[in-house]
Structure formats: C-alpha cells, structure tokens
Enzyme design. Structure first.
Site, PDB file in Angstrom:
ATOM      1  N   LYS A   1     -25.738 -35.879  -7.417  1.00  0.00           N
ATOM      2  CA  LYS A   1     -26.538 -35.198  -6.397  1.00  0.00           C
ATOM      3  C   LYS A   1     -26.123 -33.734  -6.431  1.00  0.00           C
ATOM      4  CE  LYS A   1     -27.349 -34.848  -1.410  1.00  0.00           C
ATOM      5  NZ  LYS A   1     -26.978 -35.349  -0.060  1.00  0.00           N
TER       6      LYS A   1
ATOM      7  N   TYR B   1     -21.360 -35.958  -5.953  1.00  0.00           N
ATOM      8  CA  TYR B   1     -22.071 -35.133  -4.971  1.00  0.00           C
ATOM      9  C   TYR B   1     -21.437 -33.752  -4.950  1.00  0.00           C
ATOM     10  CZ  TYR B   1     -23.906 -33.850  -0.289  1.00  0.00           C
ATOM     11  OH  TYR B   1     -24.509 -33.226   0.773  1.00  0.00           O
TER      12      TYR B   1
END
Length: 293
Positions: free
Chosen positions: A161, A133
């Site tokens: 992400k 992320y």
C-alpha cells in the site's frame, strides 16, 4: 481479494468510547451490499493508535464474526517494535483473516536495512499474506522502492500500500520487482485513479467508508481500462478525496458516516477531537458534490 476497492474501515464507537457493535455490523453490511473487495480492520483509519492490544484484536475478531465469510477481512498489525508487530500478527493466525496490513515503524525512523529486517522477520513469523504499508507523512519513515523490491522476493509478502502520493513510485517499483503477481495498491484516494492508470491494481480507501459503491465502480472502470468514464466519476468524488482530510483522518470521515446514517455516533478517543463547525461545512459540501446528500 487484494485488488479493487478495499475499505480502510472506521471503528465505530458509542458515546463512551467503546466499540459500537451494532454500528460495526451496519458498516460491514453496507460494504457487503456495495461489493467492496475487502475490509482492512484497525488500520490508521480504524484508530489503531488509540486502541490497546486487546481492544485491537477484539475489533478485528468482531469484524470477522460479523462479516461471517461474506467479505474478506485484512487485519492491521503494524507497530514500531518488530517484536510487538510479530506478536500482534501471530494473534491472527488461524482466525480467518486473509492477510495483514503492516505499516512501517513510526517515530523511531529506522534505516532501509532496518525496514527490510523488520518486515522479513514479521513475514517469517506467520503464513499469513503480508501487505506492506508505506505512509511517510504519518510515520516519518519512507520505505524506498529498492527496499520494497527486496521484500517482494519473500513468499508471503504479496502487496504494498503506497500512500506517498508520489505517482513515480508505481513505475519505480514495477521496474525493480521481478514478480508479476506482486500487487500495488494506492493508499491515497486523491491520486488513486492515476495510480491505477499507471498499473496499480486498486485502492485501500478512506472515501470508500461513505461512497462504497462509487469506489467499487471507479476501481472496476480502471480495471477495464475505461479511464474516460472513470475520470468523470473521480471528478465527482474528488471533493471527498480531498476534504475527508480537512482535519486529521478519521475525524471527518466518522462525522460524514454519522451524517449519512451509517453509524450512530462519530465518537473518537483523545487526542482525536470532534470535527469543528467550519470543517463540517466543508465536508457537507463535499458530500453534496458527490451526490451523497
């Protein structure tokens, strides 16, 4: 399970700041009925920063229990100390979570080699699939495409992400990652459709908290290559994508979820404060534009 519309689920709290289990069940039921691909429990939007470790684990376990196998659950497990991130990740071994979403270390701003060693150590500590992320606007730390490509070679690092909002990152990562199965997910609702048009496979979404069916449809249209219809839908959702950040996330989306009757309270823990009256008007207008009010 790691593609399509994945909701970055809010953590509902009662008026005393404790987890509201009844509202949590209502939210989960809403996403099951809407066809949401998976839930991220206790990520940034789930207020991981204001939950202690035991509370963090408890919310994820409650989410698993209430989901009852009806929808995959991904645990947020990031920390700015590698040992802490490993400890948190290992708490979810053999619990039923399908993977972990792990944010880059925040505040201490490690170098790219430090990021590589951090995520490598976490991945080697568990068999759970790992989603990287990257959200430098919050962490002060930007994980660059070459580092992501190095990490993608590790067997259980399966996705990233990408929440920079920089669409060129999609192509940069695709060029460097020699693995067709590595998944690229947008972490920015406003640019999510463009991200998918460039080859991304889904969105980990804040908007999906209150427009779940719409985000499922948007991601499905993108996957089908029907970008003309997807763009029409996205234009209707754009005020939400933008104005759910009129104040710090998740302040606006919790207020909106309460407004729509999805949970009983919009309680936050300090230092997060309630949505201001001017911002309420902005969010309400966005809800109306999206056809939710």
């Amino acid at each position: 399970m790691f593609t399509g519309s994945i909701v970055a689920l809010i953590t509902p709290m009662d008026d005393k700041g404790n987890v509201d289990r009844a509202s949590l069940k209502k939210l989960i039921d809403y996403h099951v009925a809407s066809g949401t691909a998976a839930i991220v429990s206790v990520g940034t939007t789930g207020e991981s920063a204001t939950l202690n470790h035991d509370e963090h684990v408890d919310v994820v376990l409650q989410t698993l229990e209430l989901a009852d196998g009806r929808i995959p659950v991904i645990a947020g497990t990031g920390a700015n100390a590698t040992s802490e991130a490993i400890s948190l990740t290992q708490r979810f071994n053999d619990t039923g979570v399908v993977g972990c979403l792990t944010v880059t270390p925040y505040y201490n701003r490690p170098m790219q080699e430090g990021l590589y060693q951090h995520f490598k150590a976490i991945a080697e500590s568990t068999d759970l699939p790992q989603i990287l992320y990257n959200v430098p606007s919050r962490t002060g730390c930007d994980m660059l495409p070459p580092t992501i490509a190095r990490l993608a070679k590790i067997k259980n690092i399966v996705a990233v992400k990408e929440a920079t909002g920089n669409l060129s990152r999609v192509s940069q990562i695709q060029v460097l990652v020699d693995d067709e199965d590595f998944i690229l997910l947008s972490g920015d609702d406003a640019s999510g459709l463009d991200f998918m048009q460039l080859g991304g496979q889904g969105v980990i979404s804040v908007t999906a908290n209150i427009a779940a069916r719409e985000m499922v449809e948007l991601c499905a249209l993108a996957a089908q290559g029907n970008f003309a219809e997807a763009r029409r839908l996205n234009q209707r959702l754009m005020p939400l994508h933008q104005h759910l950040f009129v104040e710090a996330n998740p302040i606006p989306v919790k207020w909106a979820a309460k407004k729509l009757g999805l949970m009983a309270n919009d309680t936050l823990r300090l230092p997060m404060t309630p949505l201001t009256d001017p911002a309420k008007r902005v969010v309400e207008d966005a809800l109306k534009s999206a056809g939710l009010l």
